[in-house]
Design a protein around this motif. Structure first.
Motif, mmCIF file in Angstrom:
data_model
loop_
_atom_site.group_PDB
_atom_site.id
_atom_site.type_symbol
_atom_site.label_atom_id
_atom_site.label_comp_id
_atom_site.label_asym_id
_atom_site.label_seq_id
_atom_site.Cartn_x
_atom_site.Cartn_y
_atom_site.Cartn_z
ATOM 1 N N ALA A 153 48.619 50.848 42.852
ATOM 2 C CA ALA A 153 48.163 51.739 43.795
ATOM 3 C C ALA A 153 46.502 50.522 44.575
ATOM 4 O O ALA A 153 46.365 50.877 45.373
ATOM 5 N N ALA A 154 46.543 49.536 44.001
ATOM 6 C CA ALA A 154 45.692 49.119 44.971
ATOM 7 C C ALA A 154 46.433 48.482 45.986
ATOM 8 O O ALA A 154 45.644 47.904 46.923
ATOM 9 N N ALA A 155 47.776 47.858 45.754
ATOM 10 C CA ALA A 155 47.736 46.988 47.730
ATOM 11 C C ALA A 155 48.521 48.482 47.937
ATOM 12 O O ALA A 155 47.594 48.543 49.844
ATOM 13 N N ASP A 180 31.422 42.263 40.829
ATOM 14 C CA ASP A 180 31.922 40.945 40.266
ATOM 15 C C ASP A 180 33.877 41.097 39.367
ATOM 16 O O ASP A 180 34.260 42.249 39.856
ATOM 17 N N ASN A 181 34.086 40.164 39.303
ATOM 18 C CA ASN A 181 35.500 39.954 38.827
ATOM 19 C C ASN A 181 36.903 41.101 39.700
ATOM 20 O O ASN A 181 37.577 41.627 39.680
ATOM 21 N N MET A 182 36.414 40.207 41.359
ATOM 22 C CA MET A 182 37.053 40.219 41.947
ATOM 23 C C MET A 182 38.493 40.057 42.368
ATOM 24 O O MET A 182 38.792 39.298 42.874
ATOM 25 N N TYR A 183 39.239 41.105 41.653
ATOM 26 C CA TYR A 183 40.681 39.994 41.819
ATOM 27 C C TYR A 183 41.346 40.647 42.732
ATOM 28 O O TYR A 183 42.136 40.298 43.579
ATOM 29 N N TYR A 184 41.805 42.314 42.796
ATOM 30 C CA TYR A 184 42.177 42.495 44.301
ATOM 31 C C TYR A 184 40.749 43.051 45.362
ATOM 32 O O TYR A 184 40.280 43.284 44.993
ATOM 33 N N PRO A 185 41.811 42.916 46.707
ATOM 34 C CA PRO A 185 40.993 43.301 47.680
ATOM 35 C C PRO A 185 40.101 44.461 47.352
ATOM 36 O O PRO A 185 41.099 45.207 47.096
ATOM 37 N N VAL A 186 38.760 44.636 48.055
ATOM 38 C CA VAL A 186 38.184 45.076 48.293
ATOM 39 C C VAL A 186 37.919 45.914 49.213
ATOM 40 O O VAL A 186 37.077 45.537 49.809
ATOM 41 N N THR A 187 38.125 46.985 50.037
ATOM 42 C CA THR A 187 37.852 46.760 51.847
ATOM 43 C C THR A 187 37.053 47.935 51.644
ATOM 44 O O THR A 187 36.466 48.402 50.915
ATOM 45 N N SER A 194 48.626 37.874 48.131
ATOM 46 C CA SER A 194 48.944 37.730 49.611
ATOM 47 C C SER A 194 47.698 38.195 49.782
ATOM 48 O O SER A 194 47.347 37.274 50.941
ATOM 49 N N GLN A 195 46.889 39.226 49.726
ATOM 50 C CA GLN A 195 45.675 39.936 50.391
ATOM 51 C C GLN A 195 44.924 39.509 50.186
ATOM 52 O O GLN A 195 44.446 38.148 51.094
ATOM 53 N N LEU A 196 44.929 39.160 49.069
ATOM 54 C CA LEU A 196 43.665 37.916 48.327
ATOM 55 C C LEU A 196 43.851 36.826 48.888
ATOM 56 O O LEU A 196 42.666 36.617 49.597
ATOM 57 N N ALA A 197 44.693 36.025 49.019
ATOM 58 C CA ALA A 197 45.080 34.594 49.681
ATOM 59 C C ALA A 197 44.662 34.802 51.193
ATOM 60 O O ALA A 197 44.004 33.636 52.119
ATOM 61 N N MET A 198 44.712 35.887 52.173
ATOM 62 C CA MET A 198 45.300 36.078 53.091
ATOM 63 C C MET A 198 43.252 35.764 53.640
ATOM 64 O O MET A 198 42.717 35.140 54.716
ATOM 65 N N ASN A 199 42.409 37.048 53.026
ATOM 66 C CA ASN A 199 40.863 37.468 52.507
ATOM 67 C C ASN A 199 40.001 36.127 52.350
ATOM 68 O O ASN A 199 39.012 35.499 53.333
#
Length: 511
Positions: free
Chosen positions: A296-298, A160-167, A367-372
């Protein structure tokens, strides 16, 4: 108790002699599809022992020697047994928190006395019946087998609340604290990022669920929701950034992507973490999981791409978008769509290649989030491609140079959704969906007005619902995701009068 062992007559195809199991096998035996498992905890069940073998192939027989804390497990093929022994020689298997030992048996086949082994056979039949049913999971290249959900080694994880991409690699790192992670499959279902993760042992799954359910991976976002899956085995076909079988580093990557680099595959096969991130030692203080900040998230986002060719580090803020509809696209339309996933700073449509654009986001996570979320979506009738650019910034044209409005600076735009730290918008980031969330609707505007407004964007309004408690908000469903994307581009920030500008975002709900 030792008497049980000698009571069970086992025929072994080694010549024609029929031997009794003594439960003693040499350590360095030749490969066999029968495996000898020692040092089992006293209360361990047949299901748990079978689960050890399932990731590697079909289990065809089992014999539990309870008095000696040992078992014999027969797999359908010698190859499966070799893979299993190789894997568990690199990663010590645990059952109920105790290390156990697995080696080849001297026996080439198990012939068990079924009357004494009825319970084990019943368990095996139940697992096999489900395993052969292999129910594919919609939208993924998965076939799986199921057993009772009480104690499966497979967890179903929703974020839930996935603001940063979780790989996939971030999940592997976190869940490896509780035992050997054998397989992970990630997919999007109901507009939510989900994963299935398989341990070698149901007890590890239980410990991970107890410790991690409800925890945040990053500060105040990416909340883990964990349940046992009904499945006991995942069948992974490809090793890529969507799915991985750590027991089989040789799998192809599918989708025309190059397979994982062999060195990286070997590293995955060992239980080493590829991430240098400070994940909290478990158990202990677990909120959040000690990945403290955007940097760190990046790094996590970048690490999620280890061995994926052609993708640079997660700190890159500039995206290259190609295959755009050059007749229709404008910097403003790209600003609005990409602005759903981050604060767009600058947009440049390329002068010599007007079906491509550079978009600069506020940070690498955005940018990662938008790309995903946007790569592969349809915009103005064309499937757009989104990748990280090698450019660090988007250059503005020199003073006095007219570039036909192809470059636009949005750095000071009042329309940025994520300017305020801790804004609610961080928690409402979802993939493009046919259902849109509308807010800031003035009291004078009725359902019919909004239906007409959205139909005028060229799509079909399938359903509409005001929020019960708050008529400032509503859900509106278009016929397709493409129509919803178009409506969002056209109507986000639309002036509805009374100084109310409509806010539009993608919803995870359906009507």
């Amino acid at each position: 108790m030792d008497g049980i062992v000698t009571d069970v007559a086992v025929g072994v195809k080694n010549g024609n002699d029929s031997k009794k199991f003594k439960g003693e096998d040499k350590m360095d035996g030749a490969p066999s599809r029968v495996l000898h498992i020692r040092k089992l905890p006293g209360e361990v069940t047949e299901t748990e022992v079978i689960a050890l073998g399932l990731p590697f192939g079909k289990v065809t027989n089992i014999l539990m020697l309870k008095g000696k804390n040992q078992a014999f497990l027969e797999l359908a093929t010698e190859e499966a047994a070799i893979t299993m022994v190789n894997y568990y020689s690199a990663v010590t298997p645990h059952l109920r928190n105790q290390p156990i030992y697995i080696q080849y048996s001297n026996h080439k086949e198990l012939k068990t006395d079924n009357t004494l082994n009825q319970r084990a056979q019943a368990v095996l039949q139940a697992v096999t019946a489900v395993q052969t049913a292999n129910t594919p999971l919609s939208g993924t290249t998965v076939s799986e087998s199921a057993v009772t959900p009480a104690q499966s080694p497979v967890l179903r994880i929703i974020i839930d609340n996935m603001y940063y991409p979780v790989t996939l690699d971030v999940l592997h790192q976190i869940f490896s604290k509780f035992g050997a992670v054998l397989k992970i499959i990630t997919f999007t279902k109901n507009n939510q990022f989900q994963a299935l993760l398989q341990y070698g042992d149901p007890v590890n799954a239980q410990q991970a669920k107890l410790a991690l359910d409800g925890q945040n991976i990053y500060n105040a976002c990416c909340t883990l929701r964990i349940d046992f899956s009904k499945l006991v085995n995942l069948n992974v076909k490809y090793n890529n950034d969507k799915s991985r079988d750590y027991t089989r580093p040789d799998l192809p990557s599918g989708d025309g992507q190059p397979a994982l680099d062999p060195a990286i595959a070997a590293a995955f096969a060992k239980e080493t973490s590829l991430l240098g991130l400070p994940v909290a030692a478990v158990p202990g203080a677990l909120s959040p999981l000690a990945i403290p900040n955007a940097a760190a998230a990046a790094a996590a986002a970048a690490a999620g791409r280890v061995g994926m060719p052609g993708v640079s580090a997660g700190g890159n803020t500039v995206l290259l978008v190609s295959n755009l509809n050059e007749e229709m696209v404008t910097p403003q339309s790209l600003f609005t769509l990409f602005g759903v996933y981050g604060d767009v700073q600058r947009v440049k449509i390329l002068y010599n290649k007007k079906d491509s654009a550079l978009i600069q986001m506020a940070d690498g996570n955005q940018s990662q989030l938008a790309m995903n979320h946007l790569n592969g979506q349809k915009m103005y009738g064309k499937i757009i491609r989104v990748t990280l650019s090698k450019h660090q910034t988007v250059q503005l044209p020199r003073e006095g140079l007219d570039d036909q409005g192809l470059t636009k600076d949005f750095g000071n735009s009042p329309l940025h959704r994520f300017k305020k730290p801790g804004s609610k918008n961080f928690q409402n980031i979802f993939p493009p969906s046919a259902t849109l969330h509308l807010s800031n609707i003035p009291p004078s505007v009725a359902e019919e007005d909004l239906r007409t407004l959205f139909a005028n964007t060229g799509g079909t309004v399938k359903a509409f619902k005001f929020f019960q408690r708050d008529h400032k908000m509503a859900l509106l469903q278009m016929a397709t995701v493409e129509e919803a994307i178009q409506a969002l581009i056209d109507l986000h920030n639309y002036n509805l009068g009374e100084n109310h500008h409509l806010r539009v975002s993608f919803s995870k709900s359906t009507i």
